[in-house]
Design an enzyme around this catalytic site. Sequence first.
Site, PDB file in Angstrom:
ATOM      1  N   PHE A 120       3.525  10.365  25.824  1.00 18.84           N
ATOM      2  CA  PHE A 120       2.744  10.787  26.990  1.00 18.84           C
ATOM      3  C   PHE A 120       1.463  11.480  26.545  1.00 18.84           C
ATOM      4  O   PHE A 120       0.449  11.437  27.211  1.00 18.84           O
ATOM      5  CB  PHE A 120       3.568  11.710  27.883  1.00 18.84           C
ATOM      6  CG  PHE A 120       4.708  10.984  28.541  1.00 18.84           C
ATOM      7  CD1 PHE A 120       4.464  10.005  29.487  1.00 18.84           C
ATOM      8  CD2 PHE A 120       6.016  11.261  28.185  1.00 18.84           C
ATOM      9  CE1 PHE A 120       5.502   9.314  30.081  1.00 18.84           C
ATOM     10  CE2 PHE A 120       7.065  10.575  28.775  1.00 18.84           C
ATOM     11  CZ  PHE A 120       6.813   9.611  29.719  1.00 18.84           C
ATOM     12  N   CYS A 121       1.521  12.178  25.427  1.00 18.98           N
ATOM     13  CA  CYS A 121       0.360  12.883  24.923  1.00 18.98           C
ATOM     14  C   CYS A 121       0.377  12.748  23.401  1.00 18.98           C
ATOM     15  O   CYS A 121       1.314  13.234  22.797  1.00 18.98           O
ATOM     16  CB  CYS A 121       0.409  14.350  25.327  1.00 18.98           C
ATOM     17  SG  CYS A 121      -0.978  15.306  24.714  1.00 18.98           S
ATOM     18  N   PRO A 122      -0.524  12.055  22.779  1.00 15.50           N
ATOM     19  CA  PRO A 122      -1.776  11.535  23.327  1.00 15.50           C
ATOM     20  C   PRO A 122      -1.653  10.248  24.121  1.00 15.50           C
ATOM     21  O   PRO A 122      -2.593   9.901  24.825  1.00 15.50           O
ATOM     22  CB  PRO A 122      -2.628  11.317  22.074  1.00 15.50           C
ATOM     23  CG  PRO A 122      -1.657  11.037  20.995  1.00 15.50           C
ATOM     24  CD  PRO A 122      -0.448  11.858  21.322  1.00 15.50           C
ATOM     25  N   GLY A 123      -0.582   9.499  24.025  1.00 12.97           N
ATOM     26  CA  GLY A 123      -0.411   8.343  24.886  1.00 12.97           C
ATOM     27  C   GLY A 123      -0.620   7.009  24.196  1.00 12.97           C
ATOM     28  O   GLY A 123      -1.259   6.921  23.146  1.00 12.97           O
ATOM     29  N   SER A 130       2.541  14.168  20.175  1.00  7.82           N
ATOM     30  CA  SER A 130       1.520  15.128  19.769  1.00  7.82           C
ATOM     31  C   SER A 130       1.765  15.652  18.355  1.00  7.82           C
ATOM     32  O   SER A 130       2.884  16.041  18.013  1.00  7.82           O
ATOM     33  CB  SER A 130       1.533  16.328  20.721  1.00  7.82           C
ATOM     34  OG  SER A 130       1.327  15.909  22.038  1.00  7.82           O
TER      35      SER A 130
END
Lengths: 379, 77
Positions: B14-17, A295
Amino acid sequence: MAMRIVVLGGGTAGTTVANRLARALRPEIRRGAVEVTVVTDRDRHWYQPGYLFVVFNERPLEDFVRPERALLLPDVGMVVDAITRIDLERKQLISPHRHYPYDVLVIATGSYPDFQSVPGLAEVTYNFYTPEGAERLRDRLTTWTGGRIMIVQDVPHKCPAAPVEVTLMLDDYFRRRRLRDRVEIVYTYPIGRVHAAEPIADWAKQQFDARGIRYETFFNMEAVDPKRQVVLTMDGGEHPFDLLISIPAHKGAGVILNSGIGDESGFIPTDRHTLKMIGQDDVYVLGDATNLPISKAGSTAHYQAEVLVKNLVDRVRGLPETHLYNGKVACFLENSLGDASFITFDYDRPPKPAATSELLHWFKGMYNDLYWLTARGLM
Amino acid sequence: MAQATKTIDARGSFCPGPLMELIKATRAAEVGDVLEVLSNDAGSAKDIPEWAKKMGHTVLYVEEAEGYWKIAIKKER
């Protein structure tokens, strides 16, 4: 001669790392063995997650800006100059006015929404990723009398959960104003579920279903027709809107693209554990500027800064750099204007949203003010 | 096996993946390029082929390696 540690960028990543370094290296700085300097192209510091609260008229924009000099410790030097090129070979930053040599460089130049990335988009879109965008959207919502609001997004973009949050907050905002039955909210996402991280998708979908928020998946924007107010998607679809809120693909900073040291979008190849630029021993990268598949968020920069500072202190003191970044990220997820969830995850552990509560929303509200302590390197 | 034009190491994402990393790379790639994704998210083995088919790209392979998956697509449009 002092070791010159130059931090390029005065956002969350750059400011946090400079202040933490100045605290940890106070003896070296005071006796002239080390200099820490932030080079930034702006003298003001924005707390970007605050924009969401500006949109819904919960907080004024002025709450989320401070002079950068006031956030930096006195031991940190600050230069406001627009760097146009990073010269890795000669170890210097170059602006139209002068050159800034470094011994160790920390690149923290951030990421920026590119509203030109989709034809027609810039002419008609609203956004909450820029200070002026947040105020403009707030003003539009206050005079809104009804219609279809469409949320569209592309990758990469910072704060991957923010589009879900703005959608859920729009729902609550219009319910509180007794206008919800006149507003159709349509959330869209490029892949086959409403968020790439499955636990977040499951959490958000449940909320969308319960609250009458429409969603469309496999929604990949190709162009926007501003006259007809229609989004055109790659599968040939046409999607009409009355108000478009977009989160377009982001790019790295102009100086990275101009220096040719990033990928095609201007993100710098970075070692996921040491945070060194690939192939460079004297250059570190943190925050949104990296090409890491995690992120782009303030918390990422914060956790990276903790690791980087330990290694830089060891480097200055002639010790091996042994601290590794484990991919940690933490985010609040606003579920409405009154409750929130929270996730934390790293390279090995996927996110699992906490049960939503008022308490988590209050904590988020407090963090909006506590953030200035993070930037000062205190928390 | 087709030679990958570009390999995207999205392990730990995992995020954003991993799929979002692939979408980003697909946008920048040329038609005909082979893009390989490395992912330690089991969901990728399902998500990536599903997205690729929907978008009209060809899935070349979905392989399990030691603790991760290797998935390649060819950009068709």
